[in-house]
Design a protein around this motif. Structure first.
Motif, PDB file in Angstrom:
ATOM      1  N   LEU A   1      72.033  37.211   5.941  1.00 56.15           N
ATOM      2  CA  LEU A   1      72.137  35.758   6.019  1.00 56.15           C
ATOM      3  C   LEU A   1      72.155  35.306   7.474  1.00 56.15           C
ATOM      4  O   LEU A   1      71.605  34.252   7.809  1.00 56.15           O
ATOM      5  N   ASN A   2      72.754  36.105   8.346  1.00 57.09           N
ATOM      6  CA  ASN A   2      72.736  35.775   9.773  1.00 57.09           C
ATOM      7  C   ASN A   2      71.313  35.815  10.319  1.00 57.09           C
ATOM      8  O   ASN A   2      70.940  35.009  11.173  1.00 57.09           O
ATOM      9  N   ARG A   3      70.519  36.756   9.811  1.00 58.40           N
ATOM     10  CA  ARG A   3      69.118  36.811  10.230  1.00 58.40           C
ATOM     11  C   ARG A   3      68.366  35.583   9.741  1.00 58.40           C
ATOM     12  O   ARG A   3      67.503  35.053  10.430  1.00 58.40           O
ATOM     13  N   VAL A   4      68.722  35.148   8.529  1.00 58.68           N
ATOM     14  CA  VAL A   4      68.096  33.931   8.009  1.00 58.68           C
ATOM     15  C   VAL A   4      68.433  32.752   8.900  1.00 58.68           C
ATOM     16  O   VAL A   4      67.588  31.901   9.203  1.00 58.68           O
ATOM     17  N   ILE A   5      69.710  32.667   9.329  1.00 60.74           N
ATOM     18  CA  ILE A   5      70.131  31.579  10.215  1.00 60.74           C
ATOM     19  C   ILE A   5      69.371  31.646  11.535  1.00 60.74           C
ATOM     20  O   ILE A   5      68.912  30.636  12.060  1.00 60.74           O
ATOM     21  N   ALA A   6      69.210  32.872  12.054  1.00 64.12           N
ATOM     22  CA  ALA A   6      68.524  33.023  13.332  1.00 64.12           C
ATOM     23  C   ALA A   6      67.055  32.616  13.230  1.00 64.12           C
ATOM     24  O   ALA A   6      66.464  32.097  14.171  1.00 64.12           O
ATOM     25  N   LYS A   7      66.457  32.857  12.045  1.00 64.40           N
ATOM     26  CA  LYS A   7      65.051  32.546  11.842  1.00 64.40           C
ATOM     27  C   LYS A   7      64.829  31.140  11.309  1.00 64.40           C
ATOM     28  O   LYS A   7      63.709  30.755  11.035  1.00 64.40           O
TER      29      LYS A   7
ATOM     30  N   HIS B   1      55.045  37.943  -3.812  1.00 62.39           N
ATOM     31  CA  HIS B   1      55.794  37.040  -4.707  1.00 62.39           C
ATOM     32  C   HIS B   1      55.869  35.680  -4.004  1.00 62.39           C
ATOM     33  O   HIS B   1      56.827  35.363  -3.298  1.00 62.39           O
ATOM     34  N   ARG B   2      54.831  34.848  -4.232  1.00 62.24           N
ATOM     35  CA  ARG B   2      54.734  33.581  -3.508  1.00 62.24           C
ATOM     36  C   ARG B   2      55.879  32.628  -3.860  1.00 62.24           C
ATOM     37  O   ARG B   2      56.357  31.877  -3.003  1.00 62.24           O
ATOM     38  N   TYR B   3      56.303  32.642  -5.095  1.00 67.15           N
ATOM     39  CA  TYR B   3      57.395  31.748  -5.499  1.00 67.15           C
ATOM     40  C   TYR B   3      58.681  32.109  -4.755  1.00 67.15           C
ATOM     41  O   TYR B   3      59.395  31.237  -4.254  1.00 67.15           O
ATOM     42  N   ALA B   4      58.971  33.413  -4.660  1.00 71.83           N
ATOM     43  CA  ALA B   4      60.170  33.853  -3.949  1.00 71.83           C
ATOM     44  C   ALA B   4      60.073  33.514  -2.464  1.00 71.83           C
ATOM     45  O   ALA B   4      61.084  33.168  -1.829  1.00 71.83           O
ATOM     46  N   GLU B   5      58.871  33.583  -1.902  1.00 68.63           N
ATOM     47  CA  GLU B   5      58.709  33.253  -0.492  1.00 68.63           C
ATOM     48  C   GLU B   5      58.923  31.764  -0.251  1.00 68.63           C
ATOM     49  O   GLU B   5      59.426  31.364   0.800  1.00 68.63           O
ATOM     50  N   ARG B   6      58.550  30.922  -1.222  1.00 70.22           N
ATOM     51  CA  ARG B   6      58.843  29.496  -1.101  1.00 70.22           C
ATOM     52  C   ARG B   6      60.354  29.252  -1.152  1.00 70.22           C
ATOM     53  O   ARG B   6      60.894  28.406  -0.434  1.00 70.22           O
ATOM     54  N   ILE B   7      61.051  30.008  -2.024  1.00 68.86           N
ATOM     55  CA  ILE B   7      62.509  29.896  -2.088  1.00 68.86           C
ATOM     56  C   ILE B   7      63.123  30.301  -0.753  1.00 68.86           C
ATOM     57  O   ILE B   7      64.094  29.689  -0.291  1.00 68.86           O
ATOM     58  N   HIS B   8      62.539  31.320  -0.106  1.00 67.88           N
ATOM     59  CA  HIS B   8      63.046  31.755   1.191  1.00 67.88           C
ATOM     60  C   HIS B   8      62.891  30.654   2.226  1.00 67.88           C
ATOM     61  O   HIS B   8      63.785  30.442   3.067  1.00 67.88           O
ATOM     62  N   GLN B   9      61.772  29.932   2.196  1.00 65.17           N
ATOM     63  CA  GLN B   9      61.584  28.817   3.111  1.00 65.17           C
ATOM     64  C   GLN B   9      62.635  27.726   2.861  1.00 65.17           C
ATOM     65  O   GLN B   9      63.191  27.153   3.810  1.00 65.17           O
ATOM     66  N   GLU B  10      62.910  27.461   1.584  1.00 65.99           N
ATOM     67  CA  GLU B  10      63.925  26.464   1.253  1.00 65.99           C
ATOM     68  C   GLU B  10      65.308  26.924   1.725  1.00 65.99           C
ATOM     69  O   GLU B  10      66.115  26.118   2.195  1.00 65.99           O
ATOM     70  N   LEU B  11      65.573  28.231   1.599  1.00 61.43           N
ATOM     71  CA  LEU B  11      66.854  28.773   2.056  1.00 61.43           C
ATOM     72  C   LEU B  11      67.007  28.587   3.558  1.00 61.43           C
ATOM     73  O   LEU B  11      68.075  28.177   4.044  1.00 61.43           O
ATOM     74  N   GLU B  12      65.949  28.881   4.316  1.00 65.86           N
ATOM     75  CA  GLU B  12      66.004  28.683   5.765  1.00 65.86           C
ATOM     76  C   GLU B  12      66.265  27.219   6.099  1.00 65.86           C
ATOM     77  O   GLU B  12      67.027  26.896   7.013  1.00 65.86           O
TER      78      GLU B  12
END
Length: 247
Positions: free
Chosen positions: A18-24, A224-235
């Motif tokens: 999650l810290n990496r997500v915050i950094a990115k 997994h394009r749907y999961a990658e969109r969720i990752h963008q939303e998470l960021e």
């Protein structure tokens, strides 16, 4: 305790990811104002619902309190009435004992009946006094609940608790959705998928031949394009939370 140590390692991995997500997380300019406005609208709506729920609960407590207080007043009147009757019986009994002629008249009455009535009255008075005590405790408890509703903070400010709470819930939900079933870390793009759309992170995929969820064999790298969109939303959510905490 091995189990506890393993759990601690998993939590540590999740926190590091999650810290990496915050950094990115993307810069402020990437986040649209519409997204923040949508969150604010949800927060405002939740605040209105919270206020209405509190009002309903407060009104219900007031109604319950008034009902108990009416019951207490009725019980007090009953106790006073029974006490008067009991005192009359006691006075009558003492009068008859002092008057010789009256005593012989009194013997013609059923003395056991008078004694029984007095005993019943005493029991009724004691029982009602106990009920009054319990009712008063209930009134105090309800009043305390009412006071807490008035004293506790109503999260009606969209820039306060509800806003952060909403972001926290969204981040937690999307973090769970992106958790790799193999290493338990949040998947980072590229996120891969099995034929049944179960995700797996790019670091674990090369070591696997079958899906860890359904055991279906992998037929090559499938994004997994749907999961990658969720990752963008998470960021975006993480960035919004971090920006909000700065102000």
């Amino acid at each position: 305790m091995p189990g506890r140590g393993k759990g601690g390692k998993v939590l540590a991995k999740r926190g590091a990811t999650l810290n990496r997500v915050i950094a990115k997380a993307p810069p402020r300019a990437v986040v649209s104002d519409d997204y923040v406005e949508r969150i604010t609208e949800v927060v405002n709506e939740n605040a209105k619902e919270e206020i209405l729920e509190r009002k309903k609960l407060y009104d219900k407590l007031v109604q319950n309190k008034e009902g108990i207080e009416i019951k207490i007043r009725t019980q007090i009147l009953d106790v006073e009435s029974d006490s008067v009757k009991l005192q009359e019986n006691e006075d009558f009994f003492q009068f008859m004992l002092k008057d010789t002629f009256g005593f012989f008249i009194f013997l013609k009455f059923d003395i056991k009946c008078v004694e029984h009535e007095s005993q019943v009255l005493k029991q009724q008075i004691q029982q009602k006094q106990e009920e009054i005590g319990k009712s008063r405790l209930n009134v105090e408890k309800i009043q305390s609940q009412m006071n807490n509703l008035l004293k506790s903070k109503v999260s009606s400010d969209p820039e306060a608790d509800l806003f952060l709470s909403h972001l926290k819930k969204q981040i937690s939900q999307k973090t769970r959705e992106l958790e790799c079933p193999v290493c338990y870390q949040v998947c980072q793009p590229p996120i891969l998928s099995c034929p049944e759309f179960h995700l797996v992170c790019g670091e674990c995929w090369p070591r696997l031949r079958k899906c860890g969820e359904c055991r279906a064999p992998y037929g090559g790298q499938k994004r997994h394009r749907y999961a990658e969109r969720i990752h963008q939303e998470l960021e975006e959510l993480v960035r919004t939370r971090e920006e909000h905490l700065k102000h």
